[in-house]
Write a protein that holds these residues in place. Structure first.
Motif, short mmCIF file in Angstrom:
data_model
loop_
_atom_site.label_atom_id
_atom_site.label_comp_id
_atom_site.label_asym_id
_atom_site.label_seq_id
_atom_site.Cartn_x
_atom_site.Cartn_y
_atom_site.Cartn_z
N SER A 25 0.82 -1.18 -0.08
CA SER A 25 -0.14 0.02 0.12
C SER A 25 0.98 1.27 -0.15
N GLU A 26 0.31 2.46 -0.44
CA GLU A 26 1.15 3.69 -0.51
C GLU A 26 1.25 4.04 0.77
N ARG A 27 2.52 4.67 1.17
CA ARG A 27 2.77 5.10 2.55
C ARG A 27 2.72 6.70 2.60
N GLN A 28 2.82 7.13 3.84
CA GLN A 28 3.17 8.63 4.14
C GLN A 28 3.90 8.57 5.28
N ILE A 29 4.61 9.67 5.54
CA ILE A 29 5.46 9.50 6.87
C ILE A 29 4.72 10.58 7.79
N VAL A 30 4.37 10.38 8.80
CA VAL A 30 3.79 10.98 9.84
C VAL A 30 4.94 11.69 10.80
N VAL A 31 4.92 13.19 11.22
CA VAL A 31 5.60 13.21 12.21
C VAL A 31 5.09 13.74 13.58
N TYR A 32 5.52 13.22 14.76
CA TYR A 32 5.10 13.47 15.95
C TYR A 32 5.94 14.31 16.72
N VAL A 33 5.52 15.40 17.79
CA VAL A 33 6.81 15.84 18.39
C VAL A 33 6.27 16.08 19.96
N CYS A 34 7.15 15.45 20.70
CA CYS A 34 6.74 15.28 22.31
C CYS A 34 7.33 16.88 22.79
N PRO A 35 6.80 17.09 24.25
CA PRO A 35 7.15 18.23 24.78
C PRO A 35 8.65 18.19 25.10
N ALA A 36 9.43 17.08 25.17
CA ALA A 36 10.75 17.12 25.33
C ALA A 36 11.52 17.24 24.02
N GLU A 37 10.47 17.59 22.93
CA GLU A 37 11.22 17.83 21.63
C GLU A 37 11.90 16.81 20.98
N HIS A 38 11.33 15.72 21.33
CA HIS A 38 11.68 14.25 20.52
C HIS A 38 10.83 14.23 19.25
N ARG A 39 11.45 13.94 18.18
CA ARG A 39 10.63 13.96 17.03
C ARG A 39 10.67 12.44 16.57
N ILE A 40 9.39 12.23 16.19
CA ILE A 40 9.00 10.70 15.85
C ILE A 40 8.46 10.63 14.45
N GLU A 41 8.94 10.10 13.43
CA GLU A 41 8.48 9.76 12.34
C GLU A 41 8.16 8.32 11.95
#
Length: 118
Positions: A25-41
């Protein structure tokens, strides 16, 4: 005898299915950021419903980058034992009960009554 134990091991470790004619299936990268400024892709399918929050590795709740915070339900504070006790008794009543119990404990130990209880 060693030949018998190895006879079926190769069949178990390899899949008989092929990836021929399988379209991922086609994918998309979604980015999350926590209060400690960790970046999750994270990769999500384009058809998937994207959650507004994701748990970060630090334990905090990460929010979607450029996304709005989800609506929070009002949280009712937990009732403690002290809260429930105050629903049944007033502070003066509790002080009187405490003094009675302390007097009984002192008498059981053989102590003389204190000046406050007299």
């Amino acid at each position: 005898m060693a030949d018998r134990t190895l006879r079926g091991s190769r069949m178990v470790s390899f899949s008989m299915e092929t990836s021929a004619n399988v379209v991922p299936s086609e994918r998309q990268i979604v980015v999350y950021v926590c209060p400690a400024e960790h970046r999750i892709e994270l990769p999500f399918s384009t058809e998937a419903e994207i959650p507004a929050t994701w748990e970060c590795r630090c334990g905090e709740e990460a929010l979607l980058l450029d996304g709005k915070a989800p609506d929070r339900k009002p949280v009712k504070p937990a009732r403690t034992h002290w809260d429930m006790l105050l629903e049944r008794r007033s502070i003066p009543e509790l002080e009187e009960l405490l003094e009675e119990r302390l007097t009984l404990l002192r008498e059981a130990r053989g102590e003389k009554p204190s000046k406050r209880s007299a």
